[in-house]
Enzyme design. Structure first.
Site, PDB file in Angstrom:
ATOM      1  N   GLY A   4      -5.079  -4.270   0.366  1.00  0.00           N
ATOM      2  CA  GLY A   4      -4.862  -5.708   0.226  1.00  0.00           C
ATOM      3  C   GLY A   4      -5.153  -6.484   1.487  1.00  0.00           C
ATOM      4  O   GLY A   4      -6.003  -7.377   1.521  1.00  0.00           O
ATOM      5  N   GLN A   5      -4.442  -6.144   2.553  1.00  0.00           N
ATOM      6  CA  GLN A   5      -4.508  -6.959   3.759  1.00  0.00           C
ATOM      7  C   GLN A   5      -5.631  -6.475   4.675  1.00  0.00           C
ATOM      8  O   GLN A   5      -6.065  -5.320   4.590  1.00  0.00           O
ATOM      9  CB  GLN A   5      -3.167  -6.905   4.480  1.00  0.00           C
ATOM     10  CG  GLN A   5      -2.041  -7.446   3.611  1.00  0.00           C
ATOM     11  CD  GLN A   5      -0.696  -7.353   4.300  1.00  0.00           C
ATOM     12  OE1 GLN A   5      -0.295  -8.269   4.990  1.00  0.00           O
ATOM     13  NE2 GLN A   5      -0.007  -6.243   4.121  1.00  0.00           N
ATOM     14  N   MET A  23       0.801  -1.223   0.000  1.00  0.00           N
ATOM     15  CA  MET A  23       0.000   0.000   0.000  1.00  0.00           C
ATOM     16  C   MET A  23       0.836   1.277   0.000  1.00  0.00           C
ATOM     17  O   MET A  23       0.282   2.378  -0.072  1.00  0.00           O
ATOM     18  CB  MET A  23      -0.938   0.021   1.219  1.00  0.00           C
ATOM     19  CG  MET A  23      -1.920  -1.126   1.286  1.00  0.00           C
ATOM     20  SD  MET A  23      -2.755  -1.500  -0.279  1.00  0.00           S
ATOM     21  CE  MET A  23      -3.698  -0.008  -0.530  1.00  0.00           C
TER      22      MET A  23
END
Ligand SMILES: Nc1nc2c(c(=O)[nH]1)N[C@H]1C(S)=C(S)[C@@H](COP(=O)(O)OP(=O)(O)OC[C@H]3O[C@@H](n4cnc5c(=O)[nH]c(N)nc54)[C@H](O)[C@@H]3O)O[C@H]1N2
Ligand SMILES: Nc1nc2c(c(=O)[nH]1)N[C@H]1C(S)=C(S)[C@@H](COP(=O)(O)OP(=O)(O)OC[C@H]3O[C@@H](n4cnc5c(=O)[nH]c(N)nc54)[C@H](O)[C@@H]3O)O[C@H]1N2
Ligand code: SF4
Ligand SMILES: [Mo]
Length: 752
Positions: free
Chosen positions: A375-376, A171
């Site tokens: 994403g996470q 990110m």
């Protein structure tokens, strides 16, 4: 492995259909066989789906989607199969150390022995070589309380800014993109925008495989409202493009030119919104210095659709059509992910997406937003918000800013001057410094760098050289090969903590079951370790994670990240709250920076939108030129290799690989190759194909498919038997320091 194209398509269709399975997906028993349902968040992706964990006796036996969260009860296949991951025999349940150095075996020992064994090298390194000889390497999958605590221990306790983590691989470019354009990180939009958007611009995101439940919501929006247009810009024809009205496929890396060409069309066709940008925007050159709209317009003269078409391979008419659709729709929502961030010009690419919104005024209204997908599960909440990267401090503060350092020193109760003014090492530099012996001891938490760093042959030297203390849950993790001390961490619903997902939403995972064996919650491990490493325990006077949340919530008060109103008690009752949320009665914020929506914009502010991240309240439109990737294809290495994800595996597959159904869907890595290229190279499905780059070579089974355009090959990176990252360079964006995992040059040939 020998998959035919038909079988492959069938399998991907089945996988896609399965990821849309809604409602309860019980892993065992029925609802009535469950004693209680405990609220939490899915362990995997940044969609942040709410889950309910069914507990019978002292065991978790089921998981289902939380009907009261944004996912409305739906979960994808991975999320619905979390239970077997908890109970796999691969779980690490005892502390382990290597007494005789890296080549000796891991031995099970007591907690006391492991903690002392791990703490000593940190004490010694800091005493002998100073604070910058130690480091923390963390994760966007760690709980918020864990990252906040680790950041405090290292930056205020050890007095080093060597705190980084896998969000740097993920990110960092989005963070720097929001920072440079709007002055502060984190998106202004939320998932609600999906239900209001009439144009989706999905660029560099395979949403259908990487954020399946968001993709479901987009697909549903399109199905219910046929006027909704979906534009997908991705070199690969992924599953995401199957709902697209228009798929723009281009040579990887050239989308900078595509985005500028879209801006060119928007201005030349008079589809720009002058009233909007005259009021809310500054035009700045590539160095960030003020310039004018006229200069911007003449800069764009070089990006005619025809010129961009020659560079990108996207037909000029398509570029014009995409620009018009974006500008003229009643609400345009951009969604992007690693195809944009993992680039040596990832920050620029982020800025160019923001430009399109600022030029057209497609921002600050329901459905109109540049929404970067995270994403996470906790890259936003845990790492970006808590400032657990080498250049950041909590709640939007920067290491390089003296006032920010002093604010944190006062809040943490440490003397002024404790926090070092120099930024710490970013990920690639950290592993280089470990290899050189400059960083002598590293604490790795909830990440598997020996599998996921770029240029592995080079960067794992750092893990071979430095002392490595590591928390882990599964023996399958590649990094364990290099660990000197291993702490068994309580997994997911065995402990409690907050995740913050893409849309500024904080949600609590409550503890549902006891930690397995001798596992401990990571906050406990971090505090016990730090105390032995000589850090003053006054820095961490917490009984549990809830105490840490309380401190962090208080710290956010009055900052641009204000979530003082998000108490643990509220999080137990409600299924996630979006900050800013300054008071306990505030419902959370849907449209950031918008008067009447965002509590941080004064109610009497003269303008409807106030980009308060910047001193003058305006956002930047940048003049960012096209620049090539670090290693484009050339005559010696004529193909472009790109890497990414498949729907059923999570990164290094230490978790998803434990589930037979998921493992069977993708038993090994493969290389996707276009039928034209395959024909020229006499490659059939399943044939062994070697990829040879300037770093290494490796042989994969072939998947002949038109997902990739000619000249492009794709490999997923989940398979530890085929570590594709050995093939990759480690060039990084010079602003975000994020590696370019999406593009390298390779030879491709059939293995005799
Ligand atoms: N199933 C599953 N889901 C996940 C994860 C997982 O491991 N498995 N991981 C999570 C995490 S941490 C992340 S960061 C996200 C990642 O989510 P995504 O970014 O959506 O996934 P990727 O497969 O890495 O890459 C996305 C797309 O980028 C495209 N691409 C390659 N080069 C370029 C380029 O030059 N320009 C553009 N515009 N696009 C390009 C690729 O073709 C690919 O389709 O997924 C999250 N969700
Ligand atoms: N080629 C290529 N490489 C990439 C990328 C790419 O697109 N292409 N993407 C990059 C991106 S975006 C990302 S985010 C990274 C991800 O890279 P990593 O974070 O290294 O990958 P994971 O497999 O998610 O690693 C998480 C580790 O934590 C362990 N774990 C799971 N649960 C817990 C827990 O509760 N506590 C503890 N202590 N440990 C736990 C898992 O077993 C696993 O070993 O990969 C990067 N690498
Ligand atoms: S979409 Fe992401 S968060 Fe939702 S269930 Fe699937 S993996 Fe979990
Ligand atoms: Mo990521």
């Amino acid at each position: 492995m020998n998959v035919s194209r038909r079988e492959f398509l069938k399998a991907s269709a089945a996988a896609a259909a399965l990821s849309m399975v809604g409602g309860p997906c019980l892993a065992a028993g029925k609802d009535d066989g469950v004693d209680k349902w405990v609220k939490g968040v899915c362990r995997y992706c940044g969609t942040g789906c709410g889950v309910l964990v069914g507990v019978r006796g002292d065991k978790a036996v089921a998981v289902k989607g939380d009907p009261n969260n944004h996912n409305a009860g739906f979960l994808c296949l991975k999320g619905s199969m979390l239970i077997p991951v908890i109970y796999t025999p691969d779980r690490i349940t005892e502390p382990m150390i290597r007494r005789g150095g890296k080549s000796s075996p891991l031995e099970k020992v007591s907690w006391d022995e492991a903690l002392e064994f791990a703490a000593k090298p940190f004490r010694d390194a800091a005493a002998a070589a100073g604070p910058s000889a130690v480091a923390y390497y963390g994760s966007g999958q760690a709980l918020t309380e864990e990252s906040y605590l680790a950041n405090k221990i290292w930056k205020a306790g050890f007095k080093t800014n060597n705190v980084d983590g896998n969000p740097r691989l993920c990110m960092a470019s989005a963070v720097a993109g929001y920072l440079t354009t709007f002055g502060k990180d984190e998106p202004m939009g939320t998932y609600d925008d999906i239900d209001a958007a009439t144009c989706f611009f999905i660029i560099g995101s395979n949403t259908s495989e990487a954020h399946p439940i968001l993709f479901r919501r987009i697909a549903q929006r399109k199905e219910n409202s046929p006027e909704v247009k979906v534009i997908v810009a991705d070199p690969r024809r992924t599953n995401t493009s199957r709902i697209a009205d228009m798929h723009m496929s281009f040579v990887p890396g050239t989308d900078l030119a595509l985005l500028n060409a879209m801006a060119h069309v928007i201005i030349n066709e008079e589809m720009d919104n002058q009233r909007f940008y005259n009021r809310y925007v500054n035009f700045v050159d590539n160095e960030g210095k003020p310039t004018t709209f006229e200069n911007y317009k003449s800069f764009l003269a070089d990006y005619t659709p025809e010129k961009a078409a020659r560079l990108t391979g996207v037909p000029a008419a398509d570029i014009v059509r995409a620009a018009k659709t974006f500008a003229e729709s009643s609400a345009s929502l951009s969604l992007w992910c690693m195809g944009i961030n993992q680039r040596v010009r990832g920050v620029w690419a982020n800025n160019l997406i923001h430009n399109l919104h600022l030029l057209t005024g497609q921002i600050g209204r329901p459905g109109a937003s540049p929404l970067s997908l995270t994403g996470q599960p906790n890259a936003c909440g845990g790492v970006r918000d808590t400032g657990s990267l080498s250049h950041l401090l909590p709640a939007g503060r920067m290491v390089a800013n003296e006032k920010h350092r002093n604010e944190m020193e006062d809040f943490w109760g440490v003397p002024r001057g404790t926090i070092q003014p120099k930024m710490g090492l970013h990920t690639v530099a950290l592993f280089e410094a470990m290899a050189k012996g400059d960083v002598k001891a590293v604490f790795i938490h909830c990440t598997n760098p020996a599998h996921t760093l770029p240029n592995l042959n080079k960067l794992t030297k750092g893990l071979e050289t430095a002392f490595v203390a590591q928390t882990e849950c599964f023996m399958d993790a590649e990094t364990l090969k290099y660990a000197d001390a291993v702490f068994p961490a309580a997994f997911w619903c065995e402990t409690d903590g907050v995740y913050g997902c893409t849309e500024r939403r904080y949600a609590l995972t409550e503890q549902a079951i006891k930690p397995m064996g001798n596992c401990r919650p990571a906050v406990q491990i971090l505090m016990d370790f730090a105390a032995r490493a000589g850090i003053d325990p006054k820095l961490f006077p917490y009984k549990n994670a809830a105490d840490i949340w309380e401190e962090w919530r208080t710290l956010s008060k009055g900052s641009p990240y204000d979530f003082f109103g998000i108490t643990r008690a509220r999080l137990k009752k409600e299924s996630g709250i979006k900050w800013p949320c300054p008071t306990e009665t505030h419902p959370g914020t849907r449209l950031r920076y918008v008067r009447g929506e965002d509590p941080l914009v004064p109610a009497d502010h003269p303008d409807r939108i106030f980009f308060y991240g910047r001193p003058d309240g305006k956002a930047n439109v940048f003049l960012r030129p096209y620049a090539p990737p670090f290693e484009p294809a050339d005559k010696d290495y004529p193909f472009v290799l790109t890497t990414g994800r498949v729907i059923d595996h999570w990164h290094s597959a230490t978790m998803t690989g434990q589930v037979p159904e998921l493992r069977k869907a993708y038993p090994s890595a493969f290389v996707e190759i276009n039928p034209e290229d395959a024909k020229k190279l006499r490659i059939n499905n399943g044939d062994p194909v070697t990829l040879e780059t300037r770093r290494d070579k490796m042989t994969f089974p072939a998947r002949v498919t038109d997902t990739c355009m000619p000249g492009l090959v794709f490999c997923p990176f989940f398979d530890k038997k085929l570590l594709v990252n050995k093939l990759f360079h480690d060039a990084v964006d010079n602003a975000s320091r994020e590696p370019e995992y999406k593009i390298c040059a390779t030879k491709v040939y059939k293995q005799a």
